[in-house]
Design an enzyme around this catalytic site. Structure first.
Site, mmCIF file in Angstrom:
data_model
loop_
_atom_site.group_PDB
_atom_site.id
_atom_site.type_symbol
_atom_site.label_atom_id
_atom_site.label_comp_id
_atom_site.label_asym_id
_atom_site.label_seq_id
_atom_site.Cartn_x
_atom_site.Cartn_y
_atom_site.Cartn_z
ATOM 1 N N VAL A 1 1.316 -3.719 3.905
ATOM 2 C CA VAL A 1 1.177 -4.981 4.643
ATOM 3 C C VAL A 1 2.423 -5.863 4.630
ATOM 4 C CG1 VAL A 1 -1.323 -5.310 4.697
ATOM 5 C CG2 VAL A 1 -0.022 -6.053 2.696
ATOM 6 N N TYR B 1 -5.318 4.570 7.640
ATOM 7 C CA TYR B 1 -6.651 3.934 7.663
ATOM 8 C C TYR B 1 -7.433 4.321 8.913
ATOM 9 C CZ TYR B 1 -3.985 1.228 4.302
ATOM 10 O OH TYR B 1 -3.174 0.859 3.264
ATOM 11 N N SER C 1 0.804 -1.236 0.000
ATOM 12 C CA SER C 1 0.000 0.000 0.000
ATOM 13 C C SER C 1 0.829 1.275 0.000
ATOM 14 C CB SER C 1 -0.922 0.028 1.210
ATOM 15 O OG SER C 1 -1.968 -0.881 1.047
ATOM 16 N N LYS D 1 0.489 3.419 -2.928
ATOM 17 C CA LYS D 1 -0.747 4.175 -3.207
ATOM 18 C C LYS D 1 -0.535 5.695 -3.327
ATOM 19 C CE LYS D 1 -3.736 0.663 -1.040
ATOM 20 N NZ LYS D 1 -4.491 0.332 0.192
ATOM 21 N N TYR E 1 -2.997 -3.114 -10.537
ATOM 22 C CA TYR E 1 -2.842 -2.597 -9.165
ATOM 23 C C TYR E 1 -2.020 -3.579 -8.316
ATOM 24 C CZ TYR E 1 -4.241 -2.282 -4.261
ATOM 25 O OH TYR E 1 -4.228 -2.262 -2.885
HETATM 26 O O1 DON Z 1 -4.503 -4.732 -1.990
HETATM 27 C C1 DON Z 1 -4.002 -5.242 -0.992
HETATM 28 O O2 DON Z 1 -4.692 -5.763 -0.125
HETATM 29 C C2 DON Z 1 -2.489 -5.227 -0.863
HETATM 30 N N1 DON Z 1 -1.875 -5.366 -2.148
HETATM 31 C C3 DON Z 1 -2.018 -3.978 -0.201
HETATM 32 C C4 DON Z 1 -2.681 -3.704 1.133
HETATM 33 C C5 DON Z 1 -1.844 -2.949 2.100
HETATM 34 O O3 DON Z 1 -0.642 -2.883 1.993
HETATM 35 C C6 DON Z 1 -2.550 -2.399 3.267
HETATM 36 N N2 DON Z 1 -1.669 -1.604 4.120
HETATM 37 N N3 DON Z 1 -1.274 -1.683 5.189
#
Ligand code: DON
Length: 409
Positions: A261, A243, A64, A67, A191
């Site tokens: 993550v 978040y 993320s 993003k 994505y």
């Molecule tokens: O889309 C997802 O769920 C993962 N590729 C990225 C989510 C993420 O990193 C959330 N952050 N803490």
């Protein structure tokens, strides 16, 4: 002499290392195989100095943290109106993978949650670009932020795509509202590939420092995105980057930030520093436990909260005195430091309160190192008014920060 900064970083990492709470992300099976003990932290200053301690060369997927950078590229490529029509800027107060669409329009609430990030990914590059070229633009753009060519982790990407039901569901909802206009699976694949770009903690610190440095990578010197884009991105990171923990973060740490993550975490403090940490165990919000702890320490130890700013205005007038005797007396007002609205207001008050009796007034900017547009206009206005009142005004401005002809003193 050795710099105390790496020592400070090492000491802080040592203090936090014993916290083994949290858990690896396991909804992406490949991430559950990460070494949970990895720990690193890096600082990148806006003049390009970089410090790193711990596992700062270990590669992991950006997730993320991609993003805000993809959002920046979308803003730069499509313009604010086109992007804002599709993705909002309101905190959702919900988890990163919640649907969180605005009632009526179906617009995702912000670009930091998955719904908004999937949409932002679809807006990178010129309108009509195909998925492959768009992904190239994402890789080129994120690589420019990092200052080196970034590569994909194909196995993490494949592992996530195998289990991407939730993101696919989100993308189908977005498609049903015409927020994305292409095949949902294609957009989710792009994505997910974006999220699987490999970075090190050092890369992330430089990427964050590029945001802190108004869009210019401080190591390579490349302007990656325009300044207004950076302001937008940092604002959204501040209110939405963590978040449903964004409010706690804003009050306690106070640095625009973004987590991923895989355990990465970045913070960008405008005009000062980009910070990155890496530790894979996550809290319930999906933010790195030790990363959050480290940022708390960095913020309080080094006074990095964005709301803690020095009272710059009081110090702007360095001195206000008369040199020589009438009829040749000169009123000299010496300015110093960085001058913005409150500083310029202070100068105006100094001049109006003094109501100089001397014919000749000299504004000395030798010790002033920067001035923004608003303050420049205010100072030029005070010069204009003094002149209208019959004074002879001269400027000592060796650096040309007022961008008017330099007085010969
Ligand atoms: O889309 C997802 O769920 C993962 N590729 C990225 C989510 C993420 O990193 C959330 N952050 N803490």
């Amino acid at each position: 002499m050795q710099s105390p900064i790496p020592d400070y970083l090492a000491e802080t990492l040592g203090d936090i290392a014993s916290d083994t709470s949290g858990a690896l992300a396991d909804y992406i099976p490949e991430l559950a195989a990460a070494d949970p003990e990895r720990l690193g932290a890096a600082f990148a200053m806006v003049d390009g100095a970089v410090y790193g301690v711990g596992d700062v060369d270990t590669e992991f997927t950006i997730q993320s943290i991609s993003k805000p950078f993809a959002y920046a590229l979308a803003l730069a490529d499509r313009g604010f109106d086109a992007v804002l029509a599709k993705v909002g800027v309101e905190p959702s107060g919900e988890a990163f993978n919640e649907l969180s669409l605005e009632g009526g329009t179906g617009r995702p609430l912000n670009p930091m949650i998955n719904a908004g990030a999937i949409t932002a990914h679809s807006l990178v590059g010129p309108e009509g670009i195909d998925a492959t070229a768009r992904l190239e633009r994402v890789v080129d753009g994120l690589s420019a932020f990092a200052g080196r060519r970034l590569m994909f982790d194909d196995s993490v990407c494949a592992s996530e795509l195998e289990h991407a039901h939730r993101n696919l569901a989100i993308a189908h909802m977005l498609r049903s509202y015409n927020v994305i206009t292409e095949d949902p699976a294609t957009v989710v694949e792009g994505y997910t590939r974006q999220c699987s770009l490999l970075v090190t903690t050092l890369d992330l610190a430089v990427m964050a420092a590029t945001l802190a440095n108004h869009g210019v990578n401080p190591v390579s010197g490349e302007r990656v995105v325009p300044e207004p884009v950076v302001r937008q991105v940092l604002s959204v990171m501040f209110s939405c980057g963590m978040y449903d923990a964004a409010g706690d973060w804003a009050t306690q740490v106070g640095i625009p930030a973004k987590s991923g993550v895989a355990g990465g975490l970045i913070g960008a403090l405008p005009g000062q520093i980009g910070i990155a940490t890496f530790s894979p165990r996550l809290d319930v919000h999906g933010n790195s436990v030790r990363g959050v702890g480290l940022f708390g320490r960095f913020s309080s130890d080094m006074g990095l909260h964005v709301m803690e700013v020095p009272a710059a205005s009081r110090a702007v007038v360095r001195s206000n005195h008369v040199v020589g005797e009438e009829p040749d007396a000169v009123r000299v007002i010496q300015l110093q430091g960085g001058i913005r609205f409150a500083g310029a207001e202070r100068v105006i008050r100094e001049v109006t309160d003094t109501a100089p009796a001397e014919h000749h007034v000299k504004l000395d900017l030798t010790m002033a190192y920067s001035i923004d547009d608003v303050a420049r206009r205010m100072l030029l206005e005070i010069v204009r008014r003094l002149t209208l009142d019959g004074h002879e005004v001269s400027l000592i401005d060796p650096e040309g920060i007022l961008a008017v002809p330099i007085s010969s003193a």
